[in-house]
Write an enzyme that holds these catalytic residues in place. Sequence first.
Site, PDB file in Angstrom:
ATOM      1  N   GLY A   1      44.042 -33.771 -44.515  1.00  0.00           N
ATOM      2  CA  GLY A   1      43.920 -34.206 -46.175  1.00  0.00           C
ATOM      3  C   GLY A   1      42.555 -34.464 -46.778  1.00  0.00           C
ATOM      4  O   GLY A   1      42.081 -33.540 -47.566  1.00  0.00           O
ATOM      5  N   ALA A   2      41.602 -35.085 -45.990  1.00  0.00           N
ATOM      6  CA  ALA A   2      40.256 -35.261 -46.247  1.00  0.00           C
ATOM      7  C   ALA A   2      39.537 -36.085 -45.339  1.00  0.00           C
ATOM      8  O   ALA A   2      40.148 -36.578 -44.246  1.00  0.00           O
ATOM      9  CB  ALA A   2      40.400 -35.956 -47.789  1.00  0.00           C
TER      10      ALA A   2
ATOM     11  N   GLU B   1      39.844 -41.836 -49.706  1.00  0.00           N
ATOM     12  CA  GLU B   1      38.437 -41.550 -49.330  1.00  0.00           C
ATOM     13  C   GLU B   1      37.347 -42.132 -50.049  1.00  0.00           C
ATOM     14  O   GLU B   1      36.386 -42.748 -49.301  1.00  0.00           O
ATOM     15  CB  GLU B   1      38.239 -40.118 -49.364  1.00  0.00           C
ATOM     16  CG  GLU B   1      39.117 -39.156 -48.846  1.00  0.00           C
ATOM     17  CD  GLU B   1      39.689 -39.591 -47.304  1.00  0.00           C
ATOM     18  OE1 GLU B   1      38.495 -39.937 -46.730  1.00  0.00           O
ATOM     19  OE2 GLU B   1      40.743 -39.360 -47.066  1.00  0.00           O
TER      20      GLU B   1
ATOM     21  N   GLU C   1      34.964 -36.596 -37.146  1.00  0.00           N
ATOM     22  CA  GLU C   1      35.887 -37.542 -36.599  1.00  0.00           C
ATOM     23  C   GLU C   1      36.863 -37.027 -35.737  1.00  0.00           C
ATOM     24  O   GLU C   1      37.457 -35.942 -35.928  1.00  0.00           O
ATOM     25  CB  GLU C   1      36.753 -38.337 -37.635  1.00  0.00           C
ATOM     26  CG  GLU C   1      37.265 -39.521 -37.296  1.00  0.00           C
ATOM     27  CD  GLU C   1      37.700 -40.301 -38.448  1.00  0.00           C
ATOM     28  OE1 GLU C   1      37.797 -41.564 -38.327  1.00  0.00           O
ATOM     29  OE2 GLU C   1      38.303 -39.801 -39.343  1.00  0.00           O
TER      30      GLU C   1
ATOM     31  N   GLU D   1      41.686 -46.944 -41.669  1.00  0.00           N
ATOM     32  CA  GLU D   1      42.805 -46.219 -42.398  1.00  0.00           C
ATOM     33  C   GLU D   1      43.920 -47.109 -43.228  1.00  0.00           C
ATOM     34  O   GLU D   1      44.174 -46.604 -44.222  1.00  0.00           O
ATOM     35  CB  GLU D   1      43.528 -45.314 -41.407  1.00  0.00           C
ATOM     36  CG  GLU D   1      42.658 -44.287 -40.600  1.00  0.00           C
ATOM     37  CD  GLU D   1      41.655 -43.444 -41.558  1.00  0.00           C
ATOM     38  OE1 GLU D   1      42.124 -43.223 -42.669  1.00  0.00           O
ATOM     39  OE2 GLU D   1      40.604 -42.862 -40.967  1.00  0.00           O
TER      40      GLU D   1
ATOM     41  N   GLU E   1      36.216 -38.952 -44.959  1.00  0.00           N
ATOM     42  CA  GLU E   1      35.214 -39.756 -45.815  1.00  0.00           C
ATOM     43  C   GLU E   1      33.849 -39.834 -45.350  1.00  0.00           C
ATOM     44  O   GLU E   1      33.080 -41.037 -45.572  1.00  0.00           O
ATOM     45  CB  GLU E   1      35.528 -41.382 -45.527  1.00  0.00           C
ATOM     46  CG  GLU E   1      35.635 -41.853 -44.153  1.00  0.00           C
ATOM     47  CD  GLU E   1      36.558 -41.671 -43.348  1.00  0.00           C
ATOM     48  OE1 GLU E   1      36.890 -42.646 -42.285  1.00  0.00           O
ATOM     49  OE2 GLU E   1      37.512 -40.857 -43.570  1.00  0.00           O
ATOM     50  N   ASN E   2      33.290 -38.608 -45.082  1.00  0.00           N
ATOM     51  CA  ASN E   2      31.789 -38.543 -44.866  1.00  0.00           C
ATOM     52  C   ASN E   2      30.953 -39.381 -45.929  1.00  0.00           C
ATOM     53  O   ASN E   2      31.237 -39.137 -47.306  1.00  0.00           O
ATOM     54  CB  ASN E   2      31.448 -37.302 -44.993  1.00  0.00           C
ATOM     55  CG  ASN E   2      32.193 -36.297 -43.988  1.00  0.00           C
ATOM     56  OD1 ASN E   2      32.350 -36.505 -42.899  1.00  0.00           O
ATOM     57  ND2 ASN E   2      32.671 -35.117 -44.634  1.00  0.00           N
TER      58      ASN E   2
END
Length: 847
Positions: free
Chosen positions: A261-262, A296, A126, A318, A264-265
């Site tokens: 932080g992470a 996520e 992303e 988001e 979302e794949n």
Amino acid sequence: MPMINLTRDDARERARLLDVASYRVELDLTTGDERFLSTTQVSFSCREPGAATFIDIEAPAVREATLNGRSLDVSGFDGSRLDLPDLAAHNELTVVAECAYSRTGEGLHRMVDPVDQRVYLYTQFEAPDARRMYTCFDQPDLKATFELTVLAPAGWVVVSNNAPDVEGEATGNAERWHFPPTAPISTYITALVAGHYHHVHDEHDGIPLGLYCRASLAEYLDPDELFEITRQGFDFFHSVFDYRYPFGKYDQLFVPEYNMGAMENAGCVTFYEDYVFRSRVTDMVRERRAETILHEMAHMWFGDLVTMRWWDDLWLNESFATYASVHAQSEATRWKTAWTTFAGTEKTWAYRQDQMPTTHPISADAPDLVTVMTNFDGITYAKGASVLKQLVAYVGQDEFFEGVRRYFRRHEYGNTSLGDLLEALEETSGRDLVAWSKEWLETAGINTLRPSFDVDDAGDFTSFAVLQEAPSEYPTLRSHRLAIGLYDRVAGEGFVRRRRVELDVVGGRTEVPELVGERRPDLVLVNDDDLAYAKIRFDERSLESLTAHADELTESLPRALVWAAAWDMCRDAELPARRYARLVLNNVGGVGDIGVVEHLLATASSAINVYADPSWRAEGRGWAAGVLRDLLDRAEPGSDHQLAFARAFAAFATTPEQLDAVAAMLSGDAVPEGLSVDTELRWNLLEKLVAAGRAGDDAIAAELERDSTAAGERYAARCRAARPTAEAKAEAWGSVVERDELPNLTQRSVMQGFVQPMQDEVLAPYVGRYFDAVAGIWQSRSGQMAQQITEMLYPTFAASQETVDATTRYLESANPNPGLARCLIEGRDGVERALRGRAADAAAADA
């Protein structure tokens, strides 16, 4: 390599022209340490046969490309795009490229663990970086199925969006993994994670679950808590969304050298590796990790199943995930006060971002990817989530989630814009949301709400109103649904709410006749229960009550609101920094919520180091350290509060005696009972001693020998950059600015160590050097790395009018690109705010 920009107009034209059916990607990861081989077959149709377009591939070289059986000339490949001429109604494209591993956390990142020399890969795509791993139409609205085959070194674990149907099949000295096609998804949520990952597995409600981390971190992985949160999240989201998790298995992977932080794949969520805790952390840190996990997971529906058409609606992804994660935490996990944490963290972030000159509407205009990358900010995440919370109250929670269910069913595996969501919510609520959207989503800036009243000789209100203000640049006065709370101090009970009035505030002045005749309380709290998105202010009596007795606020949400408002007043120079610091440190010992404690300690540090009169700074730091040492000594042994006070004491320590105490904790000669001086705390203590000139290279080397890990290497780099010498600063500056050799997180650690309080003199030469170097950084680095360097090294450490003027001259003369300009404008705003705060603090000292 600088980020390749894609405009919204180009993306729209490509989406108008094309439908993409599938990607079949083959990767050979056995070709060396620098490059890998990527072969992509793309099936797509064209609505206008004979038209031309382009496809994205960012690679050092393209070996060959074949379109519908004919070879394309790749001799002029520019490193980022391939032209596709004379398209047919249906097209088959094959591209063979030599792609490069990344060390910046973008594309396919490669890391070698210093503990055991094992190799770890992961992807981060992303917004525009899938093109770094395979050839694709890299924009969110050209969804396709994604089929992956990987040739990997023997012994590796390989993970992607789907579970493999061929797992570790021997092929010569390597192993072949095959992952069947996914459902249609956007390129930015396709994923690959590979290497010597440790993994554990479980299953819940028919969903296979996996947790992964580096082998050298396996002993620290806590699968019981991680799986518990995961199970709670799935049960909650299945209930409120009424739509089964759409991507089969669900893997969560803690990956090294991660920038965020992470991510979302779909079915393959990657996390910041520090969420595997090597040392003791407070429950606040665990709460934030849980929020990230649930954030996520919410994206699997809102973002992955249904995806924004273009990045204008990034906030839809988001903000919804943020709102949904906090809602899930408060309803389904042990963190029942998650909305209190939201008020003190996310909303504070939103308020800060919304007051910058670069603020923008929640529904932001994003004409190109450079603009998109600068909009991953507090407006997109936190303000959007705050406004969604208001929207839920406006339409009704049941009606909101019924609208969301319709939205998922109607647009599954498709792309949408804001209007599609509002349409579904209007259907279920019966509300016209056009005016609401214009007021809250399409305007920028934040309002301030103040109580205004008169009292008679008996102390009763003879009038009461709420005043609303707006900044001159963004003059919108909005409609707010809010509550006003009247709180009295009651012996043995603290602040007790005597009266609550809920009303609509509209325009510049709203009368509150219900409060006329009420006795004036010790605390008037506008926006009680946190219903509105607005800054709030206190009358003088309320502020005096809080300064003396804020620790007697027993309810978590009003306490968080009070602290957030006081901090905002300090940043706005309405509350002198030293008064704010006293407000915090005189009361923080009585605050039970560890999340609030840690937030308060951080803001007190900023108050003294950034907003206080510099002539008082050393005295203020020494005073704060003294208070914190007393709090440390009185804290319950082994408690979260004890750990938080120990870290804060070390950070503030200034006098020789205080630094001696830090050294004694590090050596083990004088450790408070119950305090575990573990790996992370040892590095915190050492950095303090290094920055103060009390420890040097030998101590850093010795500590690195104790902690010879990737994290230890980063801490050591940070400590070396913290040394208070011209030579150390030159070495640190050169490693980040003049050379491009450091991995992304090591680079960040060096910059964190470079800027230290009380090192003004040795840092002064870097104001001019910064402006000399910044253009070259944006020309030579990726967008994310350039932004990180520009923000972290901006000379806030030299908060002066000269720095403001230097920034203005650069902006006017250099014509920087929008990303760089935004970083500089925000940096300048921070310095101007600091100067206003310092003036207010100096005036308070003279009063």
